[in-house]
Design an enzyme around this catalytic site. Structure first.
Site, PDB file in Angstrom:
ATOM      1  CB  CYS A  88      38.113  33.491  50.194  1.00 58.38           C
ATOM      2  SG  CYS A  88      38.919  34.320  48.796  1.00 58.38           S
TER       3      CYS A  88
ATOM      4  CG  HIS B 123      42.379  34.776  46.290  1.00 59.52           C
ATOM      5  ND1 HIS B 123      41.200  34.586  45.627  1.00 59.52           N
ATOM      6  CD2 HIS B 123      43.197  35.439  45.436  1.00 59.52           C
ATOM      7  CE1 HIS B 123      41.284  35.129  44.414  1.00 59.52           C
ATOM      8  NE2 HIS B 123      42.494  35.646  44.274  1.00 59.52           N
TER       9      HIS B 123
ATOM     10  CD  GLU C 263      44.167  38.002  42.012  1.00 59.28           C
ATOM     11  OE1 GLU C 263      44.392  38.471  40.887  1.00 59.28           O
ATOM     12  OE2 GLU C 263      43.852  36.808  42.193  1.00 59.28           O
TER      13      GLU C 263
ATOM     14  CB  CYS D 236      35.424  31.630  42.718  1.00 59.31           C
ATOM     15  SG  CYS D 236      35.081  33.289  43.310  1.00 59.31           S
TER      16      CYS D 236
ATOM     17  CG  ASP E 274      39.333  32.499  42.025  1.00 63.47           C
ATOM     18  OD1 ASP E 274      38.249  32.712  42.595  1.00 63.47           O
ATOM     19  OD2 ASP E 274      40.409  32.989  42.425  1.00 63.47           O
ATOM     20  CB  SER E 275      37.587  36.546  41.197  1.00 60.24           C
ATOM     21  OG  SER E 275      38.372  36.231  42.335  1.00 60.24           O
TER      22      SER E 275
HETATM   23  N1  DGL Z   1      38.668  33.483  45.451  1.00 58.07           N
HETATM   24  C1  DGL Z   1      37.364  34.001  45.625  1.00 58.07           C
HETATM   25  C2  DGL Z   1      36.539  33.188  46.607  1.00 58.07           C
HETATM   26  O1  DGL Z   1      36.774  32.022  46.791  1.00 58.07           O
HETATM   27  C3  DGL Z   1      37.032  35.421  45.755  1.00 58.07           C
HETATM   28  C4  DGL Z   1      37.949  36.532  45.853  1.00 58.07           C
HETATM   29  C5  DGL Z   1      37.307  37.771  45.284  1.00 58.07           C
HETATM   30  O2  DGL Z   1      37.304  37.877  44.062  1.00 58.07           O
HETATM   31  O3  DGL Z   1      36.830  38.614  46.053  1.00 58.07           O
HETATM   32  O4  DGL Z   1      35.602  33.695  47.181  1.00 58.07           O
END
Ligand code: DGL
Length: 260
Positions: A186, A188, A154, A75, A12-13
């Site tokens: 997302c 997160h 984060e 992600c 993931d990011s």
């Molecule tokens: N966790 C990521 C997603 O599912 C993206 C968060 C990001 O890096 O902006 O989209």
């Protein structure tokens, strides 16, 4: 090493994909996992498309070099930007992406109002637009870009006044709608689900794509004869581009965190 014994690569990011990793571990306890979080370049969701494509391709290359037998793009943003290209590049690698769980929300209630919280990039991409329009006559689907929300996770902020205020502000444009469901588009956001639920109200169903994505990876591994039949509990190895002690502690914490 036999290929089925190699680890499943997940990325993931940042730390958000750990919400998917938890489901993968639950459904495939015998597997070993390598999780890569690119916190140095997070967020992806507000970057230019070409940059996210390149970062995503690099992350997959890195996991494969480190022995991954399959890849979970945990992600939504990276999936919408690059999954088609990844499939062309690695036709023989079981590769599963994640997309907003609109279908279960549509099936949950007829003609409902569904708000999809996701990054600006995910919502802008053709992949999402197509997915949304598939259900045009079955539901009122409202995309809600949530820039800035992933940053709380984060930073390890999963509840509290500052986060609540932020989410109230994000939900403001849809507050007069009769919302039946919220889709967390997302990876997160499941970590702040309890705060979203508190603000949206207990009558709202909240969906995310983690469980379905893990199920699909399991199915793909089975189909390819790559499921690890190890009876022992597998391992999870975290690698984060920030490479600090605190970051790795946060990863471990999130793996075990139960949203209150
Ligand atoms: N966790 C990521 C997603 O599912 C993206 C968060 C990001 O890096 O902006 O989209």
């Amino acid at each position: 090493m036999e290929r089925c014994m190699q680890p499943v690569g997940v990325f993931d990011s940042g730390v958000g994909g750990i919400s998917v990793l938890r489901e993968l571990v639950k459904q495939m306890p015998g597997e070993d996992f390598i999780y890569f979080g690119d916190s140095v370049h997070a967020p992806y969701g507000t970057r230019p498309l070409d940059e996210v494509k390149k970062l995503t391709i690099d992350n997959v290359g890195f996991l494969l070099e480190n022995g991954a037998k399959s890849i979970v793009v945990a992600c939504n943003t990276a999936t919408s930007a690059a999954v088609a290209r990844l499939r062309e590049m690695y036709p023989l690698v079981p590769l599963v992406g994640i997309e907003p769980a609109i279908k279960p929300a549509v099936l949950y209630k007829n003609n409902s109002c569904i708000v999809v919280m996701a990054t600006p990039m995910t919502l802008k991409q053709e992949k999402f637009q197509k997915l949304m329009h598939q259900y045009d006559d079955m539901a009122d689907i409202v995309p809600l870009p949530c820039p800035g929300l992933m940053e709380f996770v984060e930073h390890g902020i999963l509840y509290g006044e500052e986060l609540e205020k932020y989410i109230i502000k994000l939900l403001n444009p849809v507050k007069n709608k009769n919302i039946n469901s919220i889709v967390l588009g997302c990876t997160h956001y499941p970590f702040v689900k309890s705060v979203i639920q508190k603000i949206a109200g207990s009558q709202v169903m909240v969906f995310d794509g983690g469980e379905g994505t893990a199920r699909e990876m399991k199915r793909r591994l089975l189909e390819a004869g790559l499921l690890n039949n190890n009876k022992k509990k597998g391992s999870v190895k975290f690698i984060n581009s920030l490479n600090t002690e605190e970051e790795l502690k946060l990863c471990q914490f999130l793996l075990e965190y139960e949203s209150r």
